[in-house]
Design a protein around this motif. Structure first.
Motif, PDB file in Angstrom:
ATOM      1  N   MET A 119       8.051  -7.767  -1.271  1.00 45.74           N
ATOM      2  CA  MET A 119       7.524  -7.374   0.034  1.00 45.74           C
ATOM      3  C   MET A 119       8.116  -6.048   0.497  1.00 45.74           C
ATOM      4  N   VAL A 120       9.393  -5.836   0.227  1.00 47.19           N
ATOM      5  CA  VAL A 120      10.011  -4.586   0.645  1.00 47.19           C
ATOM      6  C   VAL A 120       9.340  -3.415  -0.045  1.00 47.19           C
ATOM      7  N   LYS A 121       9.090  -3.569  -1.346  1.00 51.80           N
ATOM      8  CA  LYS A 121       8.404  -2.497  -2.082  1.00 51.80           C
ATOM      9  C   LYS A 121       7.031  -2.229  -1.468  1.00 51.80           C
ATOM     10  N   THR A 122       6.308  -3.294  -1.220  1.00 45.90           N
ATOM     11  CA  THR A 122       4.985  -3.149  -0.617  1.00 45.90           C
ATOM     12  C   THR A 122       5.071  -2.379   0.697  1.00 45.90           C
ATOM     13  N   ALA A 123       5.985  -2.793   1.550  1.00 41.47           N
ATOM     14  CA  ALA A 123       6.124  -2.139   2.851  1.00 41.47           C
ATOM     15  C   ALA A 123       6.421  -0.656   2.672  1.00 41.47           C
ATOM     16  N   ARG A 124       7.347  -0.360   1.783  1.00 40.22           N
ATOM     17  CA  ARG A 124       7.719   1.046   1.617  1.00 40.22           C
ATOM     18  C   ARG A 124       6.567   1.865   1.061  1.00 40.22           C
ATOM     19  N   GLN A 125       5.777   1.265   0.182  1.00 43.30           N
ATOM     20  CA  GLN A 125       4.622   2.008  -0.332  1.00 43.30           C
ATOM     21  C   GLN A 125       3.606   2.306   0.765  1.00 43.30           C
ATOM     22  N   LEU A 126       3.402   1.322   1.611  1.00 44.02           N
ATOM     23  CA  LEU A 126       2.450   1.537   2.701  1.00 44.02           C
ATOM     24  C   LEU A 126       2.937   2.636   3.636  1.00 44.02           C
ATOM     25  N   ILE A 127       4.223   2.593   3.942  1.00 44.86           N
ATOM     26  CA  ILE A 127       4.777   3.613   4.829  1.00 44.86           C
ATOM     27  C   ILE A 127       4.660   4.989   4.184  1.00 44.86           C
ATOM     28  N   ALA A 128       4.873   5.049   2.873  1.00 46.85           N
ATOM     29  CA  ALA A 128       4.727   6.317   2.163  1.00 46.85           C
ATOM     30  C   ALA A 128       3.311   6.870   2.352  1.00 46.85           C
ATOM     31  N   ARG A 129       2.329   5.977   2.287  1.00 47.70           N
ATOM     32  CA  ARG A 129       0.949   6.434   2.469  1.00 47.70           C
ATOM     33  C   ARG A 129       0.721   6.932   3.891  1.00 47.70           C
ATOM     34  N   LEU A 130       1.342   6.271   4.846  1.00 44.39           N
ATOM     35  CA  LEU A 130       1.232   6.733   6.235  1.00 44.39           C
ATOM     36  C   LEU A 130       1.809   8.135   6.380  1.00 44.39           C
ATOM     37  N   LEU A 131       2.910   8.368   5.699  1.00 45.05           N
ATOM     38  CA  LEU A 131       3.555   9.683   5.782  1.00 45.05           C
ATOM     39  C   LEU A 131       2.660  10.757   5.165  1.00 45.05           C
ATOM     40  N   VAL A 132       2.124  10.473   3.991  1.00 42.94           N
ATOM     41  CA  VAL A 132       1.214  11.434   3.337  1.00 42.94           C
ATOM     42  C   VAL A 132       0.065  11.794   4.271  1.00 42.94           C
ATOM     43  N   ASP A 133      -0.489  10.758   4.860  1.00 47.57           N
ATOM     44  CA  ASP A 133      -1.628  10.952   5.752  1.00 47.57           C
ATOM     45  C   ASP A 133      -1.261  11.829   6.953  1.00 47.57           C
ATOM     46  N   ALA A 134      -0.113  11.548   7.532  1.00 48.22           N
ATOM     47  CA  ALA A 134       0.320  12.313   8.702  1.00 48.22           C
ATOM     48  C   ALA A 134       0.571  13.774   8.350  1.00 48.22           C
ATOM     49  N   LYS A 135       1.135  13.992   7.158  1.00 50.67           N
ATOM     50  CA  LYS A 135       1.371  15.373   6.726  1.00 50.67           C
ATOM     51  C   LYS A 135       0.047  16.102   6.519  1.00 50.67           C
ATOM     52  N   LYS A 136      -0.902  15.372   5.944  1.00 43.39           N
ATOM     53  CA  LYS A 136      -2.206  15.980   5.653  1.00 43.39           C
ATOM     54  C   LYS A 136      -2.825  16.549   6.929  1.00 43.39           C
TER      55      LYS A 136
END
Lengths: 213, 213
Positions: A119-136
């Motif tokens: 679950m921790v891995k999953t959460a961190r991956q999702l957050i990573a995607r949020l970050l990419v999106d925000a940077k975009k």
DNA sequence: GTCTAAGCGGAGTGTTCACTCCGTATCGTA
DNA sequence: TACGATACGGAGTGAACACTCCGCTTAGAC
């Protein structure tokens, strides 16, 4: 809220109810007294004997683990919801929503990011995607990394632990400051970010130190 | 480093030496094992018996207090030095220097801001002057308050506690982020800052909770 | 060198925990 | 209603900890 996780055969009706009462009581007591609260106290608040607690959760650690899974579950759901936000605003939404939720479970938050679970891995991956999106969308500075967000979580935890009983909303002001720092800027942050590998080691070590003491 | 604080009659030579050994050992052990480290262990590392420890420090609490005074002493000195910095750069200098110093004493930092002593007031007043100075030179946003700086301290503490053993410099990256957030900006931070009175209550309560558990 | 106030070590004390054990009570099936 | 499997309560156990007590040792004044 129900968090099944039934192993094989379902529990007897009364046993299942006691299990829920124990989880509820644990949240309450840990929030009031911190992780050092005694199991006896939790059982008392739940209205059952310690024996019952230990039949359901083999160690105090296992009880905390169950609570942590519940938080992770909700956190992951919040991240998924945030990904649907338009215009790269998901990260900020997530940070606010998850902090608000975590503020209600600050008593045992230290255990949150230190589990080996998928679950921790999953959460961190999702957050990573949020970050990419925000940077975009240029809402967040481009030199900000995933590990920076993890540090920000620890930082909020530090504020929560200190302020919660007296100023339950103080974390919001601090989050404002963090987000202000995350905005695009003329120059990069002076120091290098933690590598993901180092962060993993940090989490693993942190867990070890929590267990040993 | 010597931190006299002799009460009335000076200690016998050997006793004074043991006192220093105990303080040194306590720093070492608390940093390695946290505040939960046992008194026996500290005495062992210092090379004396527990009896000797208790003759010098009536409770474990008193021992921690002595360490805290030592940190506050140094921190105050750092703030004084920083006030001499030109062009309003003192605040940033102080934040970096005091964090670096505190990183070496993270094991018992939680006790730092929770003492009633005059020293805490002094430190906070000096930091307030650093903030005024930085604002005057437009290095720091004008809606930033003293209480925000206190929250930032707790925030750094959270990062330190999580990362120190594995990534002893991680706090620098986080401080970069905090300072970036403190820079002047077009709009104010969305939420209202904590009032000084509330912060005082936070500190008082935090102390109480540390003692009772 | 002698003497005594000051200091020393560490076994012992009382308390607090996490966790176990077992005689008793309850669920739910037939 | 009867009965076995499941679950219950809470006294008991052992370990860890902060702190005390006292017979022995030593610094340092004369």
């Amino acid at each position: 809220m129900t968090l099944a996780t039934h192993a094989q055969r379902p529990l007897r009706k009364d046993a299942e109810q006691h299990r829920q009462q124990l989880l509820t009581a644990a949240v309450l007591v840990f929030n009031e007294q911190g992780l050092d609260a005694s199991v006896t106290e939790i059982a008392r608040v739940a209205g059952v004997g310690v024996g019952t607690l230990y039949r359901r959760f083999p160690t105090k650690e296992a009880l905390v683990d169950a609570l942590v899974r519940e938080i992770l579950d909700t956190t992951i759901q919040m991240a998924r919801d945030a990904l649907k936000s338009p215009g790269g605003t998901g990260l900020e939404r997530f940070l606010e929503a998850s902090s608000a939720y975590q503020a209600e479970h600050a008593g045992y938050l230290r255990r949150l990011w230190n589990t080996d679970h998928e679950m921790v891995k999953t959460a961190r991956q999702l957050i990573a995607r949020l970050l990419v999106d925000a940077k975009k969308h240029d809402l967040i500075r481009h030199d900000l990394t995933n590990t920076d967000l993890s540090l920000a979580m620890f930082s909020l935890l530090g504020v929560l632990e200190a302020t919660l009983p007296v100023a339950p909303d103080a974390w919001r002001r601090h989050l404002d400051l963090l987000i202000a720092g995350m905005r695009p800027a003329a120059s990069d942050l002076p120091h290098r970010a933690l590598s993901p590998a180092t962060l993993d080691k940090v989490l693993a070590t942190h867990k070890a130190s929590l267990v040993s003491e």
